[in-house]
Enzyme design. Structure first.
Site, PDB file in Angstrom:
ATOM      1  N   ASP A 206       0.880  -1.373  -0.044  1.00  0.00           N
ATOM      2  CA  ASP A 206      -0.729  -0.373  -0.072  1.00  0.00           C
ATOM      3  C   ASP A 206       1.024   1.357   0.297  1.00  0.00           C
ATOM      4  OD1 ASP A 206      -1.928   1.384   0.463  1.00  0.00           O
ATOM      5  OD2 ASP A 206      -3.047   0.920   1.926  1.00  0.00           O
TER       6      ASP A 206
ATOM      7  N   ASP B  14      -2.975   2.373  -6.349  1.00  0.00           N
ATOM      8  CA  ASP B  14      -2.240   2.160  -5.126  1.00  0.00           C
ATOM      9  C   ASP B  14      -2.054   1.203  -4.209  1.00  0.00           C
ATOM     10  OD1 ASP B  14      -4.166   3.081  -3.247  1.00  0.00           O
ATOM     11  OD2 ASP B  14      -3.641   4.509  -2.481  1.00  0.00           O
ATOM     12  N   GLU B  15      -2.368  -0.008  -4.445  1.00  0.00           N
ATOM     13  CA  GLU B  15      -2.608  -1.156  -3.695  1.00  0.00           C
ATOM     14  C   GLU B  15      -2.076  -2.362  -4.956  1.00  0.00           C
ATOM     15  OE1 GLU B  15      -6.131  -1.986  -1.039  1.00  0.00           O
ATOM     16  OE2 GLU B  15      -5.709  -0.074  -1.201  1.00  0.00           O
TER      17      GLU B  15
END
Length: 475
Positions: A11, A106-107
């Site tokens: 993350d 973003d993960e």
DNA sequence: TCTGGGGTCCTAGGACCC
DNA sequence: TCTGGGGTCCTAGGACCC
């Protein structure tokens, strides 16, 4: 749940703000808010400096402005820059495993077992995760990641959140429940405000509390899927697989206006823009869809959707716009519209050949034949095209075909005005009524063999007063 | 100056089919 | 003539996630 801690959740920390601080030296160490900067904007990401003042994701930007000190930067998002950074990170993760599930920009989850070459002991994955963190920071020019490693997606995800930012948590197999149970239930995926409130009323505050609730009670309170899902998660019982590629199920675009809108012409123009965006993205992805949906948020934030499913998929922005405009025509907009959205779903990865001339000219064939012109270039006086079933779509199970009831066909005239076939199939015919000087009226559903449905000659007004192009488009 | 934008999944009712 | 159960499709809304 696996035997080893072989699932990593990666993350990126406050990614949008981190990219801005990376790209602009003067922003480093300062509070940064990325999000909507206009009147009704909300915060997408607050840098950790801004979080100290209480700024949070999803908070109205106006509220963040009140909380943060002078000198705070409020920035509109630069998605292209974030996407580039994301691609760098995802490519890097791909070097550690053939199986990476990107959850968002973003993960991602990384299946460390799928590579087959990693030491999956706690010490081994700790060293591995440290290396991934270092490489991410290096490759992105200083954007940091937090990583959780565990025996399931749940534990990995919760672990990555535990020591943010720039954190690392490795949950040793066997210790999952001890890790989860003291945490608030809101840490579980699927527990938002509504579920939290229901659980609170049942005396449940921590994941451990939740694990003490019998399954039938949970199902009764939360429903079958949600209840059983949380029942299992509270026990660290999670075997959700890591899924590499996921197919899109819908494509949509929406816009919130700075001030509520009542002007129908303006709303129609907005629909055209949104439909163009959706159509463009469908075409980019080689997709088309059968269901067209509009979303309308009223001035008081109540939100409705209206949708139609057509027999054939489309990716044509004009057609999407026209159907969306028709759906909007049935919504009362007089009190003010805050948001409007257009979406396409029931996707397939091909576009049906245009057997029926599936554009405005055919959908509104009868209107076109009155002289408004048709966009497919047919003469305005072209008779409606009738195709045998095998040339069009397959016959419905009840034997009726789309050729029996053509969109645009006029079928019935009564106190509501003229009735046009709007859609048909599965033995049903949907009829839309409209008069010469009234907006599109009620939509009614008939059985295909309903004796009330008799094709008849168009009333005189249609011949004397062909609708203007604008009117045809508004339908 | 309350409440973005892009999604996913679930539920529930009605129609329809077998 | 009455009764019915299972499955699918469609529509609308709600909750949730990032």
């Amino acid at each position: 749940m696996r035997r080893e801690a072989s699932i990593a959740h990666v993350d990126l920390d406050a990614m949008f703000a981190a990219v801005e601080q990376r790209d602009k030296v003067s922003l480093r160490g300062r509070p940064v808010i990325v999000g909507g900067v206009a009147g009704r904007g909300v915060v997408s990401t607050a840098s950790y400096e801004a979080r100290r003042f209480g700024a949070r994701s999803a908070m109205p930007t106006a509220e963040a402005r009140r909380r943060c000190p002078p000198g705070t930067a409020f920035l509109a998002p630069r998605f292209a820059a974030y996407r580039r950074t994301s691609e760098v990170v995802m490519a890097l993760l791909g070097e550690f495993s053939p199986l990476v599930e990107q959850v968002s920009i973003d993960e991602a989850y990384v299946d460390l077992a799928a590579a087959g070459c990693h030491d999956l002991s706690v010490e081994g994955v700790t060293i591995l995760a440290e290396r991934i963190k270092d490489l991410i920071a290096e490759a992105t020019g200083g954007v940091t990641a937090s990583i959780g490693v565990g025996s399931s997606k749940l534990v990995a995800k919760i672990g990555s959140d535990l020591h943010k930012p720039d954190g690392l948590t490795v949950a040793a197999p066997g210790g999952e429940r001890a890790l989860l149970h003291p945490l608030p239930v809101t840490r579980l995926p699927g527990v938002g405000p509504a579920t939290m409130e229901r659980l609170r009323r049942a005396g449940v505050h921590t994941i451990g509390d939740l694990a003490g609730v019998p399954l039938p009670e949970l199902v009764e309170r939360l429903g079958q899927a949600h209840g059983t899902g949380l029942y299992r998660l509270a026990r660290a019982d999670d075997d959700r697989p890591i899924v590499g590629e996921r197919e899109a199920k819908s494509v949509s675009a929406e816009e919130t206006f700075d001030v509520d809108l009542t002007d129908r012409a303006r709303l129609g123009a907005e629909i055209d823009l949104l439909a163009a965006r959706v159509g463009g993205r469908l075409r980019n992805g080689g997709l088309s869809g059968r269901t067209i949906t509009i979303k309308v948020r009223h001035h008081d934030f109540t939100t409705i959707t209206r949708s139609v499913t057509r027999p054939q998929p489309t990716d044509d922005p004009r057609l999407v716009a026209q159907v969306a405009r028709r759906l909007l025509a049935e919504v009362d907009t007089s009190a003010g519209i805050r948001l409007i959205g257009v979406g396409v779903s029931t996707l397939s990865d091909f576009v049906q050949d245009d057997l029926f001339g599936e554009d405005a000219g055919d959908l509104f064939g009868s209107l076109a034949s009155t002289g408004s012109g048709s966009e497919d270039g047919h003469e305005a006086t072209d008779p409606p095209q009738v195709l045998p079933a095998e040339q069009g779509e397959a016959a419905n199970r009840d034997g009726t075909t789309r050729a029996d009831w053509r969109p645009g066909q006029d079928v019935r005239h009564d106190e509501h005005g003229a009735g046009w076939v709007w859609g048909s199939g599965r033995g049903r015919v949907t009829v839309r009524f409209e008069g010469p000087n009234t907006p599109p009226g009620p939509v009614r559903d008939f059985a295909a063999d309903d004796p009330e449905l008799h094709p008849s000659d168009p009333p005189d007004w249609r011949l004397d007063q062909p609708p203007k192009q604008d009117d045809a488009r508004r339908l």
